[in-house]
Design a protein around this motif. Sequence first.
Motif, PDB file in Angstrom:
ATOM      1  N   LEU A 146       0.828  -1.209   0.000  1.00 46.58           N
ATOM      2  CA  LEU A 146       0.000   0.000   0.000  1.00 46.58           C
ATOM      3  C   LEU A 146       0.863   1.259   0.000  1.00 46.58           C
ATOM      4  N   CYS A 147       1.845   1.305   0.890  1.00 44.67           N
ATOM      5  CA  CYS A 147       2.703   2.489   0.996  1.00 44.67           C
ATOM      6  C   CYS A 147       3.595   2.644  -0.231  1.00 44.67           C
ATOM      7  N   LEU A 148       4.093   1.523  -0.762  1.00 49.34           N
ATOM      8  CA  LEU A 148       4.938   1.601  -1.948  1.00 49.34           C
ATOM      9  C   LEU A 148       4.152   2.107  -3.151  1.00 49.34           C
ATOM     10  N   THR A 149       2.911   1.641  -3.293  1.00 44.47           N
ATOM     11  CA  THR A 149       2.066   2.134  -4.386  1.00 44.47           C
ATOM     12  C   THR A 149       1.854   3.638  -4.279  1.00 44.47           C
ATOM     13  N   ALA A 150       1.589   4.114  -3.070  1.00 46.37           N
ATOM     14  CA  ALA A 150       1.389   5.555  -2.866  1.00 46.37           C
ATOM     15  C   ALA A 150       2.641   6.339  -3.248  1.00 46.37           C
ATOM     16  N   LEU A 151       3.804   5.851  -2.853  1.00 52.81           N
ATOM     17  CA  LEU A 151       5.058   6.543  -3.180  1.00 52.81           C
ATOM     18  C   LEU A 151       5.305   6.569  -4.683  1.00 52.81           C
ATOM     19  N   LEU A 152       5.059   5.451  -5.355  1.00 50.34           N
ATOM     20  CA  LEU A 152       5.294   5.399  -6.795  1.00 50.34           C
ATOM     21  C   LEU A 152       4.340   6.308  -7.558  1.00 50.34           C
ATOM     22  N   LEU A 153       3.087   6.349  -7.137  1.00 50.28           N
ATOM     23  CA  LEU A 153       2.129   7.221  -7.815  1.00 50.28           C
ATOM     24  C   LEU A 153       2.499   8.690  -7.636  1.00 50.28           C
ATOM     25  N   LYS A 154       3.082   9.028  -6.496  1.00 50.68           N
ATOM     26  CA  LYS A 154       3.545  10.402  -6.295  1.00 50.68           C
ATOM     27  C   LYS A 154       4.765  10.707  -7.155  1.00 50.68           C
ATOM     28  N   GLN A 155       5.618   9.691  -7.359  1.00 52.34           N
ATOM     29  CA  GLN A 155       6.806   9.887  -8.186  1.00 52.34           C
ATOM     30  C   GLN A 155       6.447   9.983  -9.667  1.00 52.34           C
ATOM     31  N   PHE A 156       5.304   9.382 -10.056  1.00 56.09           N
ATOM     32  CA  PHE A 156       4.844   9.437 -11.443  1.00 56.09           C
ATOM     33  C   PHE A 156       3.476  10.111 -11.478  1.00 56.09           C
ATOM     34  N   PRO A 157       3.427  11.427 -11.303  1.00 52.53           N
ATOM     35  CA  PRO A 157       2.129  12.126 -11.264  1.00 52.53           C
ATOM     36  C   PRO A 157       1.454  12.119 -12.629  1.00 52.53           C
TER      37      PRO A 157
END
Length: 275
Positions: A146-157
């Motif tokens: 869950l946290c990794l998905t959130a971080l990746l989505l922020k890195q790829f806006p």
Amino acid sequence: MPCDWRWPRWNIKFLQFVYSLSLAVHEVQQVIKKENGTLTFIGRGSEFKSREVLLQMYRVLLRPQQENCVQFWSPYLRKDRLALETVQRRFTRCKVECILVMENILAGCINAWYGASLGDVSKYLVDFSQPSEVTGYMELNFTSPLCLTALLLKQFPSRENFQRTVVNISSLCATKPFKSWLLYCAGKAARDMAFRVLAAEEPGVRVLNYAPGPLDTGMQERARMETRDPELRKIFETMHQQGQLLECQASVRKLMDILVRDEFESGAHIDYFDQ
């Protein structure tokens, strides 16, 4: 087909390339130069930037050059193979989608974490009396993805001509209870719901919960040995004996077909046997 026969080296010109028995580095550079030119045409010369059009142009214009390169003289040096793979990576960067495939944590860590992801299948619910057993499992199999998905989505806006797709590797256990598989079923169900929530919150992100089917892996072998429930263990043993387990490659091909067709409802749970 003109040939230049010279000992100890002979050259053949075929499909605008000059090939030799020595597989000199200039031949790799020839291929890369031509492929990069094709990529430039695809990226700058095409008016339509949809994923389907770009993928079709890649298959027609670029892929045949790479396949001819591999089939004809099969580059055997690691540096040559890596050089050819840079073209594919360049296409991936300019493609209109970003696919984040989630299996527990990172694809490169699947082997290290795979055994722990099954959890303790030798116990029934009434046997779990230590909170640390449950919280430790959920931290690995729910909190971390869950946290990794959130971080990746922020890195790829989100941006124009850029589609983001998140794939959660789910399971039949997310929708059906398996006796003595409490942790695994609960973790998969929680992840499915989390990514359904993501699909509702982020309409611009394509979300898929994909159940790959019964795969012939080390996890299945462990399930046949350690599952507490005798009926469930017998089912796994029968599937293995009758050759009903799936090869991982077959399930991956099905997943890629679903992603390329892109007809699924965002947040949907799709099993290998559904389509």
